[in-house]
Design a protein around this motif. Structure first.
Motif, PDB file in Angstrom:
ATOM      1  N   ASN A 153     -12.838  23.993  -4.398  1.00  0.00           N
ATOM      2  CA  ASN A 153     -14.458  23.736  -4.706  1.00  0.00           C
ATOM      3  C   ASN A 153     -14.601  24.759  -3.278  1.00  0.00           C
ATOM      4  O   ASN A 153     -16.221  24.763  -2.926  1.00  0.00           O
ATOM      5  CB  ASN A 153     -14.583  22.140  -3.829  1.00  0.00           C
ATOM      6  N   ASP A 154     -14.350  26.185  -4.239  1.00  0.00           N
ATOM      7  CA  ASP A 154     -14.746  27.639  -3.506  1.00  0.00           C
ATOM      8  C   ASP A 154     -14.695  27.043  -2.219  1.00  0.00           C
ATOM      9  O   ASP A 154     -15.369  28.130  -1.452  1.00  0.00           O
ATOM     10  CB  ASP A 154     -15.947  27.791  -4.207  1.00  0.00           C
ATOM     11  N   LYS A 155     -13.863  26.612  -1.562  1.00  0.00           N
ATOM     12  CA  LYS A 155     -13.873  26.630   0.553  1.00  0.00           C
ATOM     13  C   LYS A 155     -12.768  26.918   0.925  1.00  0.00           C
ATOM     14  O   LYS A 155     -11.140  26.793   0.265  1.00  0.00           O
ATOM     15  CB  LYS A 155     -14.039  24.910   0.951  1.00  0.00           C
ATOM     16  N   PRO A 156     -13.046  27.620   1.909  1.00  0.00           N
ATOM     17  CA  PRO A 156     -11.346  28.524   1.860  1.00  0.00           C
ATOM     18  C   PRO A 156     -10.220  27.546   2.788  1.00  0.00           C
ATOM     19  O   PRO A 156     -10.822  26.098   2.895  1.00  0.00           O
ATOM     20  CB  PRO A 156     -11.896  29.149   3.706  1.00  0.00           C
ATOM     21  N   VAL A 157      -9.327  28.089   2.061  1.00  0.00           N
ATOM     22  CA  VAL A 157      -7.462  27.222   1.736  1.00  0.00           C
ATOM     23  C   VAL A 157      -6.789  27.132   3.668  1.00  0.00           C
ATOM     24  O   VAL A 157      -7.467  28.684   4.338  1.00  0.00           O
ATOM     25  CB  VAL A 157      -6.562  28.164   1.329  1.00  0.00           C
ATOM     26  N   ALA A 158      -7.320  25.885   4.053  1.00  0.00           N
ATOM     27  CA  ALA A 158      -7.225  26.140   5.790  1.00  0.00           C
ATOM     28  C   ALA A 158      -5.162  26.875   6.020  1.00  0.00           C
ATOM     29  O   ALA A 158      -4.613  27.051   5.615  1.00  0.00           O
ATOM     30  CB  ALA A 158      -6.214  24.202   5.964  1.00  0.00           C
ATOM     31  N   LYS A 159      -5.868  27.681   7.037  1.00  0.00           N
ATOM     32  CA  LYS A 159      -4.490  28.718   7.458  1.00  0.00           C
ATOM     33  C   LYS A 159      -3.629  27.575   8.360  1.00  0.00           C
ATOM     34  O   LYS A 159      -3.369  26.719   9.044  1.00  0.00           O
ATOM     35  CB  LYS A 159      -5.278  29.550   8.821  1.00  0.00           C
ATOM     36  N   PRO A 160      -2.577  28.451   7.669  1.00  0.00           N
ATOM     37  CA  PRO A 160      -1.050  27.701   8.113  1.00  0.00           C
ATOM     38  C   PRO A 160      -0.424  27.558   8.820  1.00  0.00           C
ATOM     39  O   PRO A 160      -0.876  29.574   9.232  1.00  0.00           O
ATOM     40  CB  PRO A 160       0.327  27.322   7.373  1.00  0.00           C
ATOM     41  N   ARG A 161       0.448  27.929  10.301  1.00  0.00           N
ATOM     42  CA  ARG A 161       0.715  28.192  11.573  1.00  0.00           C
ATOM     43  C   ARG A 161       1.538  29.878  11.018  1.00  0.00           C
ATOM     44  O   ARG A 161       1.063  30.300  12.042  1.00  0.00           O
ATOM     45  CB  ARG A 161       1.831  27.818  12.268  1.00  0.00           C
ATOM     46  N   GLY A 162       1.809  30.180  10.228  1.00  0.00           N
ATOM     47  CA  GLY A 162       2.443  31.373   9.847  1.00  0.00           C
ATOM     48  C   GLY A 162       2.552  31.482   7.903  1.00  0.00           C
ATOM     49  O   GLY A 162       2.152  30.394   7.263  1.00  0.00           O
ATOM     50  N   GLY A 163       2.817  32.199   8.281  1.00  0.00           N
ATOM     51  CA  GLY A 163       3.255  33.222   6.660  1.00  0.00           C
ATOM     52  C   GLY A 163       1.275  33.889   6.027  1.00  0.00           C
ATOM     53  O   GLY A 163       0.369  33.990   6.706  1.00  0.00           O
ATOM     54  N   PHE A 164       1.755  33.258   4.768  1.00  0.00           N
ATOM     55  CA  PHE A 164       0.368  33.677   3.968  1.00  0.00           C
ATOM     56  C   PHE A 164      -0.053  32.875   2.849  1.00  0.00           C
ATOM     57  O   PHE A 164      -1.068  33.554   1.612  1.00  0.00           O
ATOM     58  CB  PHE A 164       0.963  35.814   3.484  1.00  0.00           C
ATOM     59  N   ARG A 165       0.094  31.899   3.006  1.00  0.00           N
ATOM     60  CA  ARG A 165      -0.290  30.882   1.952  1.00  0.00           C
ATOM     61  C   ARG A 165      -1.874  30.620   2.325  1.00  0.00           C
ATOM     62  O   ARG A 165      -2.613  30.117   1.132  1.00  0.00           O
ATOM     63  CB  ARG A 165       0.614  29.402   2.103  1.00  0.00           C
ATOM     64  N   HIS A 166      -2.562  30.967   2.762  1.00  0.00           N
ATOM     65  CA  HIS A 166      -3.888  31.012   2.870  1.00  0.00           C
ATOM     66  C   HIS A 166      -4.437  32.326   2.864  1.00  0.00           C
ATOM     67  O   HIS A 166      -5.949  32.880   2.027  1.00  0.00           O
ATOM     68  CB  HIS A 166      -4.167  30.655   5.076  1.00  0.00           C
ATOM     69  N   LYS A 167      -3.854  32.894   2.182  1.00  0.00           N
ATOM     70  CA  LYS A 167      -4.198  34.812   1.504  1.00  0.00           C
ATOM     71  C   LYS A 167      -4.406  34.406   0.171  1.00  0.00           C
ATOM     72  O   LYS A 167      -3.689  33.284  -0.978  1.00  0.00           O
ATOM     73  CB  LYS A 167      -3.490  35.850   1.942  1.00  0.00           C
ATOM     74  N   MET A 168      -5.218  35.246  -0.542  1.00  0.00           N
ATOM     75  CA  MET A 168      -5.174  35.347  -1.885  1.00  0.00           C
ATOM     76  C   MET A 168      -4.268  36.856  -2.290  1.00  0.00           C
ATOM     77  O   MET A 168      -3.728  37.773  -0.856  1.00  0.00           O
ATOM     78  CB  MET A 168      -6.457  36.444  -2.148  1.00  0.00           C
ATOM     79  N   MET A 169      -3.557  36.384  -3.377  1.00  0.00           N
ATOM     80  CA  MET A 169      -2.090  37.448  -3.683  1.00  0.00           C
ATOM     81  C   MET A 169      -2.884  37.746  -4.640  1.00  0.00           C
ATOM     82  O   MET A 169      -2.838  38.066  -5.741  1.00  0.00           O
ATOM     83  CB  MET A 169      -0.694  36.186  -4.008  1.00  0.00           C
TER      84      MET A 169
END
Length: 318
Positions: A153-169
């Protein structure tokens, strides 16, 4: 020495057309409809015939040098298009649509669309695998992260406590002393990296990475897989290093942060393609700014991009 943008083909639409024809048709006029070379006749003698209009005697279709290219059906003067191409090819860290708007005297929406059409033309035409015959045989691979990823839905992914899963890769593959290819991937894991490496790198290549575990399994499918351990502050061991690909990331990040500031996930691949093109036609590879722009103009055929296909949402508002 005159400023480069004072050259005739940057100032006059007819000169621009002649310049583009010489680049695209060095061996004679080519019909974009049937592909026949040298069978076209210039249509003149009628005020309704616009300059540069040809008719193919083989298929009887009419065309100009822009038919079937990213310039097709554009109302922007061809010399302005050539200015935009040169500015994008000569700007090491990119040039924003707002800057193109100011320099070309067009609207922001037009500048944004022009930039994306030029990025479409920058797509590599080579289907060869990196690290194959005729190259150094060494391919460096690494991944980097940018901005915040979005969901369906073009909404930002929730930022996790650690890591880079919320980033574009982004995964980049750089042939030592050769070309670079960057691919925007949804996830960085063994499966996604294996798919990228197998499709882009020759099995005869020496693969060089950092010590990330997800390279280990797929690395066995190449001539060799060597890595440096950054965790132990090891950055080079003989000719084993990932410094080249990391250097390419530095240029990409400077452009994304300093020039564009904000790039959405749906357009990120196009920006990666732009930076890859300039890397592959860099000065150390023997290209000048003019040669880089000319090489791009020579490959604009078959890459038409409509506004609808860009999702009609201008991004990077700087």
């Amino acid at each position: 020495m005159a400023a480069i943008l004072n050259q005739p083909h940057f100032q006059d639409a007819e000169k621009a057309r002649e310049y583009l024809e010489a680049l695209r048709w060095p061996h004679g006029v080519v019909c974009p409809h049937c592909g026949v070379i040298g069978s076209a006749t210039a249509l003149t003698g009628n005020k309704n015939y616009r300059p540069g209009l040809y008719k193919c005697t083989a298929c009887t279709d009419q065309f100009t040098v822009t038919v079937g290219t990213v310039f097709e059906r554009s109302k922007i003067a061809l010399n302005v298009w050539l200015q935009a191409v040169h500015l994008m090819c000569a700007s090491k860290k990119g040039i924003s649509a707002k800057q193109l708007e100011r320099m070309l005297g067009v609207t922001y929406k037009t500048a944004w669309f022009m930039a994306h059409r030029i990025r479409e033309a920058m797509k590599s035409e080579s289907g060869s695998l990196l690290g194959g015959p005729g190259s150094s045989g060494i391919v460096e691979a690494d991944e980097t992260y940018w901005g915040n990823a979005t969901d369906e839905n073009d909404k930002p992914v929730a930022k996790p406590r650690g890591g880079f899963r919320h980033k574009m890769m982004i995964v980049s593959l750089v042939e030592r002393d050769g070309n670079k290819r960057s691919i925007h991937v949804p996830n960085v894991n063994g499966q996604s990296l294996a798919a990228v490496l197998k499709s882009q790198v020759s099995e005869k290549a020496r693969l060089m990475t950092d010590s990330a575990k997800y390279y280990r399994k797929v690395g066995k499918e190449f001539a060799s897989h060597e890595y440096v351990d950054h965790g132990k502050k090891e950055y080079a061991r003989g000719d084993v290093t990932t410094n080249t690909v990391e250097c390419s990331f530095a240029i990409l990040k400077r452009g994304l942060i300093g020039t564009f500031h904000s790039v959405s996930e749906k357009h990120l691949q196009r920006y990666c393609t732009e930076f890859d093109y300039r890397w592959n036609t860099r000065t150390t590879a023997g290209y000048s700014d003019t040669m880089r722009a000319d090489a791009l103009l020579a490959q604009i055929g078959g890459k038409r991009l409509t506004y609808r296909r860009t999702d009609c949402q201008p991004q990077a508002l700087v």
